[in-house]
Scaffold this motif. Structure first.
Motif, PDB file in Angstrom:
ATOM      1  N   ALA A   1     -84.328 -18.247  39.763  1.00  0.00           N
ATOM      2  CA  ALA A   1     -85.303 -19.185  40.002  1.00  0.00           C
ATOM      3  C   ALA A   1     -84.689 -20.559  39.220  1.00  0.00           C
ATOM      4  CB  ALA A   1     -86.773 -18.907  39.634  1.00  0.00           C
ATOM      5  N   VAL A   2     -84.448 -20.350  37.992  1.00  0.00           N
ATOM      6  CA  VAL A   2     -84.193 -21.696  37.287  1.00  0.00           C
ATOM      7  C   VAL A   2     -82.690 -22.207  37.653  1.00  0.00           C
ATOM      8  CG1 VAL A   2     -83.364 -22.655  35.017  1.00  0.00           C
ATOM      9  CG2 VAL A   2     -85.144 -21.080  35.248  1.00  0.00           C
ATOM     10  N   SER A   3     -81.838 -21.461  38.227  1.00  0.00           N
ATOM     11  CA  SER A   3     -80.748 -21.756  38.829  1.00  0.00           C
ATOM     12  C   SER A   3     -81.067 -22.812  40.224  1.00  0.00           C
ATOM     13  CB  SER A   3     -79.717 -20.858  39.215  1.00  0.00           C
ATOM     14  OG  SER A   3     -79.225 -20.277  38.076  1.00  0.00           O
ATOM     15  N   GLN A   4     -82.035 -22.172  40.817  1.00  0.00           N
ATOM     16  CA  GLN A   4     -82.343 -22.758  42.281  1.00  0.00           C
ATOM     17  C   GLN A   4     -83.049 -24.082  42.045  1.00  0.00           C
ATOM     18  OE1 GLN A   4     -81.226 -21.294  45.041  1.00  0.00           O
ATOM     19  NE2 GLN A   4     -82.233 -22.952  46.414  1.00  0.00           N
ATOM     20  N   VAL A   5     -83.860 -24.027  40.841  1.00  0.00           N
ATOM     21  CA  VAL A   5     -84.490 -25.549  40.609  1.00  0.00           C
ATOM     22  C   VAL A   5     -83.528 -26.691  40.284  1.00  0.00           C
ATOM     23  CG1 VAL A   5     -86.125 -26.616  39.023  1.00  0.00           C
ATOM     24  CG2 VAL A   5     -86.694 -24.416  40.024  1.00  0.00           C
ATOM     25  N   LEU A   6     -82.342 -26.137  39.336  1.00  0.00           N
ATOM     26  CA  LEU A   6     -81.402 -26.743  38.996  1.00  0.00           C
ATOM     27  C   LEU A   6     -80.391 -27.261  40.112  1.00  0.00           C
ATOM     28  CD1 LEU A   6     -80.401 -28.398  36.564  1.00  0.00           C
ATOM     29  CD2 LEU A   6     -79.019 -26.417  36.143  1.00  0.00           C
ATOM     30  N   ALA A   7     -80.315 -26.258  41.212  1.00  0.00           N
ATOM     31  CA  ALA A   7     -79.531 -26.593  42.179  1.00  0.00           C
ATOM     32  C   ALA A   7     -80.199 -27.601  43.217  1.00  0.00           C
ATOM     33  CB  ALA A   7     -79.066 -25.517  42.962  1.00  0.00           C
ATOM     34  N   THR A   8     -81.266 -27.590  43.321  1.00  0.00           N
ATOM     35  CA  THR A   8     -82.190 -28.554  44.016  1.00  0.00           C
ATOM     36  C   THR A   8     -82.098 -29.955  43.542  1.00  0.00           C
ATOM     37  OG1 THR A   8     -83.817 -26.706  44.712  1.00  0.00           O
ATOM     38  CG2 THR A   8     -84.389 -29.024  45.079  1.00  0.00           C
ATOM     39  N   LEU A   9     -82.347 -30.117  42.268  1.00  0.00           N
ATOM     40  CA  LEU A   9     -82.149 -31.294  41.543  1.00  0.00           C
ATOM     41  C   LEU A   9     -80.705 -31.862  41.608  1.00  0.00           C
ATOM     42  CD1 LEU A   9     -84.372 -30.682  38.389  1.00  0.00           C
ATOM     43  CD2 LEU A   9     -85.186 -31.608  40.452  1.00  0.00           C
ATOM     44  N   VAL A  10     -79.894 -30.976  41.424  1.00  0.00           N
ATOM     45  CA  VAL A  10     -78.437 -31.513  41.437  1.00  0.00           C
ATOM     46  C   VAL A  10     -78.103 -31.902  42.720  1.00  0.00           C
ATOM     47  CG1 VAL A  10     -75.984 -30.996  41.161  1.00  0.00           C
ATOM     48  CG2 VAL A  10     -77.558 -30.176  39.372  1.00  0.00           C
ATOM     49  N   GLU A  11     -78.481 -31.364  43.957  1.00  0.00           N
ATOM     50  CA  GLU A  11     -78.236 -31.589  45.147  1.00  0.00           C
ATOM     51  C   GLU A  11     -79.030 -32.925  45.696  1.00  0.00           C
ATOM     52  OE1 GLU A  11     -78.445 -29.553  49.639  1.00  0.00           O
ATOM     53  OE2 GLU A  11     -79.867 -28.961  48.003  1.00  0.00           O
ATOM     54  N   ASN A  12     -80.328 -33.049  45.115  1.00  0.00           N
ATOM     55  CA  ASN A  12     -80.665 -34.219  45.410  1.00  0.00           C
ATOM     56  C   ASN A  12     -80.008 -35.645  44.873  1.00  0.00           C
ATOM     57  OD1 ASN A  12     -82.905 -33.103  46.915  1.00  0.00           O
ATOM     58  ND2 ASN A  12     -84.365 -33.056  45.504  1.00  0.00           N
ATOM     59  N   ALA A  13     -79.622 -35.276  43.656  1.00  0.00           N
ATOM     60  CA  ALA A  13     -78.951 -36.407  43.010  1.00  0.00           C
ATOM     61  C   ALA A  13     -77.747 -36.734  43.885  1.00  0.00           C
ATOM     62  CB  ALA A  13     -78.439 -35.930  41.506  1.00  0.00           C
ATOM     63  N   LEU A  14     -76.922 -35.486  44.376  1.00  0.00           N
ATOM     64  CA  LEU A  14     -75.687 -36.058  45.134  1.00  0.00           C
ATOM     65  C   LEU A  14     -75.962 -36.736  46.328  1.00  0.00           C
ATOM     66  CD1 LEU A  14     -72.714 -35.503  45.668  1.00  0.00           C
ATOM     67  CD2 LEU A  14     -73.561 -33.268  46.535  1.00  0.00           C
ATOM     68  N   MET A  15     -77.317 -36.275  47.060  1.00  0.00           N
ATOM     69  CA  MET A  15     -77.590 -36.768  48.482  1.00  0.00           C
ATOM     70  C   MET A  15     -78.052 -38.205  48.184  1.00  0.00           C
ATOM     71  SD  MET A  15     -79.062 -33.224  50.321  1.00  0.00           S
ATOM     72  CE  MET A  15     -79.588 -34.439  51.606  1.00  0.00           C
ATOM     73  N   HIS A  16     -78.872 -38.258  47.306  1.00  0.00           N
ATOM     74  CA  HIS A  16     -79.855 -39.361  47.389  1.00  0.00           C
ATOM     75  C   HIS A  16     -79.646 -40.497  46.202  1.00  0.00           C
ATOM     76  CE1 HIS A  16     -81.746 -37.404  50.475  1.00  0.00           C
ATOM     77  NE2 HIS A  16     -82.373 -36.513  49.544  1.00  0.00           N
ATOM     78  N   GLY A  17     -78.780 -39.813  45.067  1.00  0.00           N
ATOM     79  CA  GLY A  17     -78.538 -40.680  43.976  1.00  0.00           C
ATOM     80  C   GLY A  17     -77.242 -41.519  43.814  1.00  0.00           C
ATOM     81  N   GLY A  18     -76.881 -41.795  42.806  1.00  0.00           N
ATOM     82  CA  GLY A  18     -75.489 -42.567  42.697  1.00  0.00           C
ATOM     83  C   GLY A  18     -74.916 -42.207  41.317  1.00  0.00           C
ATOM     84  N   GLY A  19     -73.617 -42.676  41.260  1.00  0.00           N
ATOM     85  CA  GLY A  19     -73.091 -42.518  39.857  1.00  0.00           C
ATOM     86  C   GLY A  19     -72.814 -41.172  39.326  1.00  0.00           C
ATOM     87  N   THR A  20     -72.755 -41.119  38.016  1.00  0.00           N
ATOM     88  CA  THR A  20     -72.699 -39.996  37.224  1.00  0.00           C
ATOM     89  C   THR A  20     -74.077 -39.211  37.135  1.00  0.00           C
ATOM     90  OG1 THR A  20     -70.733 -40.659  36.047  1.00  0.00           O
ATOM     91  CG2 THR A  20     -71.987 -38.839  35.041  1.00  0.00           C
ATOM     92  N   VAL A  21     -74.023 -38.126  37.417  1.00  0.00           N
ATOM     93  CA  VAL A  21     -75.183 -37.085  37.349  1.00  0.00           C
ATOM     94  C   VAL A  21     -75.120 -36.535  35.924  1.00  0.00           C
ATOM     95  CG1 VAL A  21     -76.550 -35.185  38.198  1.00  0.00           C
ATOM     96  CG2 VAL A  21     -75.606 -36.759  39.659  1.00  0.00           C
ATOM     97  N   ALA A  22     -76.346 -36.308  34.980  1.00  0.00           N
ATOM     98  CA  ALA A  22     -76.148 -35.891  33.816  1.00  0.00           C
ATOM     99  C   ALA A  22     -76.990 -34.857  33.736  1.00  0.00           C
ATOM    100  CB  ALA A  22     -76.329 -36.863  32.651  1.00  0.00           C
ATOM    101  N   LEU A  23     -76.681 -33.483  33.140  1.00  0.00           N
ATOM    102  CA  LEU A  23     -77.615 -32.435  32.803  1.00  0.00           C
ATOM    103  C   LEU A  23     -77.880 -32.493  31.342  1.00  0.00           C
ATOM    104  CD1 LEU A  23     -76.703 -31.841  35.737  1.00  0.00           C
ATOM    105  CD2 LEU A  23     -76.929 -29.285  35.211  1.00  0.00           C
ATOM    106  N   ARG A  24     -79.206 -32.647  30.500  1.00  0.00           N
ATOM    107  CA  ARG A  24     -79.198 -32.878  29.590  1.00  0.00           C
ATOM    108  C   ARG A  24     -80.246 -31.793  29.046  1.00  0.00           C
ATOM    109  NH1 ARG A  24     -79.552 -38.640  29.950  1.00  0.00           N
ATOM    110  NH2 ARG A  24     -81.696 -38.514  30.063  1.00  0.00           N
TER     111      ARG A  24
END
Length: 421
Positions: free
Chosen positions: A313-336
């Protein structure tokens, strides 16, 4: 049903009218006949009194005076000993009512009256009883129609409600009819409609969640399989196959999680797990996609942390956030990763325009999206987080910072913060 109700009510009314009407006619007929008999006998007594007075005064019987005392249409015959009979009025040829009276001097007075008088009186009584009975029947029909409509119309409505439920329209009507039994049926149908509505909503939600949440694992699995098909290196095939099997396991875990949440969103299977492994897995899995887009994905912060949750479930939540950052965000994506009290916090941020200010935390609502997407992913991600006792929040809108809060267990070994690219 209306016809049966009307016919049964009318039958009851007719039986009651017949029983009481016939009884009333019989009683009234006897009363009228008895009254007429008493009246004739009273006339006979009155006439015999007049005749007796004339006899005592040795006067001749005055037939004219007796005729004035006799009712119109009546007939009287006076007999005095030693004198010829005296008749007053015309003889009545048909059936008569007769009254006889005798005086002390032997006088006899017989008074007769046609029975047609009684018949007419009885006829008038019958007409009155018939009119009342007719009014009662009309009133009974009107009341029966009203009662039949009152009972049949609700049943028709309830049948339509049941038909609507069967056709897939689970909206409750909340309509009541003032009849306790029918209102009880309406309550049950409305409760069933609400339950069916919740079930249909859960099914549609499951279908939407499954289509959205399975898209990314299936895409990644497809990419791994494509790598296997184009390589001849056995070692590469083994490596890609191992990764593909891991993704299949994740895919299975996602399906099980979706099914579990569709039955009860509060059900979780949280266990202690290594948060670094989940973060590392996501970074490695998404790095090719980011490299293809000309962007980078990095991780930073505290390492060696263990959190409580469901790794899939945590992987799925993280995958959703990373995918949204790829689709709607910009620049470098950071996981802290960092620690706040007894909680492990996993933040995902990028350098894009962020979340529109008018959305804010509404971004987690279903069908809410600021970039023409389905608006399902973040809602499902929050549900997955909450199922394990965690929470997913939007800490900052510009640049966007999403944070996943999980309960923390004591780390196995301390480790300094680092940045991996």
């Amino acid at each position: 049903m209306r016809r049966r109700l009307i016919n049964s009510t009318l039958a009851v009314v007719l039986v009651v009218i017949a029983v009481f009407g016939i009884s009333l006619v019989i009683v009234e007929t006897r009363t009228i006949t008895s009254s007429a008999q008493d009246r004739i006998e009273s006339e006979a007594l009155r006439l015999v009194g007049m005749v007796e007075a004339s006899v005592l005064e040795r006067k001749p019987i005055d037939a004219h005076a007796l005729a004035e005392q006799l009712d119109m249409g009546g007939y009287a015959r006076i007999t005095v000993p030693g004198q010829p009979p005296v008749e007053v009025g015309d003889r009545i040829p048909d059936s008569v009512i007769r009254g006889t009276a005798k005086g002390e001097q032997g006088e006899t007075v017989v008074v007769e009256e046609s029975r047609s008088t009684v018949t007419r009186e009885v006829g008038r009584t019958l007409a009155v009883v018939g009119a009342v009975a007719l009014l009662a029947v009309v009133a009974a029909v009107l009341l029966a129609v009203r009662q039949a409509n009152r009972l049949a119309s609700p049943l028709t409505d309830l049948a339509e409600t049941a038909e609507r439920l069967g056709s897939g329209d689970p909206r409750p009507r909340h309509k009541r009819y003032g009849v306790p039994e029918l209102d009880r049926v309406a309550d049950v149908l409305d409760s069933s409609a609400e339950r069916i509505g919740r079930m249909l909503t859960a099914e549609r939600r499951l279908a939407a969640d499954a289509s959205h949440q399975l898209r990314t694992p299936l895409t990644a699995l497809s990419m791994r399989l494509e790598e296997i098909t184009v390589t001849d290196d056995l070692e590469t095939v083994r490596e890609e196959a191992t990764i593909a099997l891991t993704q299949v396991e994740r895919l299975t875990d996602v399906v099980e999680r979706l099914l579990t949440n569709s039955r009860d969103p509060r059900t979780g299977s949280a266990v202690p797990f290594d948060l670094d492994e989940v973060v590392k897995q996501q970074v490695e899995e998404w790095r090719p996609a980011y490299r293809s887009a000309g962007r980078a994905i990095v991780r930073s912060g505290k390492t060696g942390m263990r959190a409580v949750g469901t790794p899939g479930a945590v992987s799925q939540v993280l995958a959703t956030l990373v995918e949204n950052a790829l689709m709607h965000g910009g620049g470098t994506v950071a996981l802290r990763t960092r620690v706040i009290g007894n909680q492990a916090v996993l933040e995902v941020t990028d350098e894009g325009p962020g979340v529109p200010p008018d959305l804010g935390n509404r971004i987690f609502e279903r069908a809410i999206s600021g970039r023409n997407s389905t608006g399902i992913g973040l809602a499902v991600a929050r549900d997955l987080a909450e199922a394990d006792g965690g929470r997913l929040e939007l800490l900052q809108t510009q640049p966007p910072v999403f944070a996943l809060f999980l309960s923390r267990t004591a780390p196995e070994r301390p480790a300094p913060e680092q940045t991996v690219r």
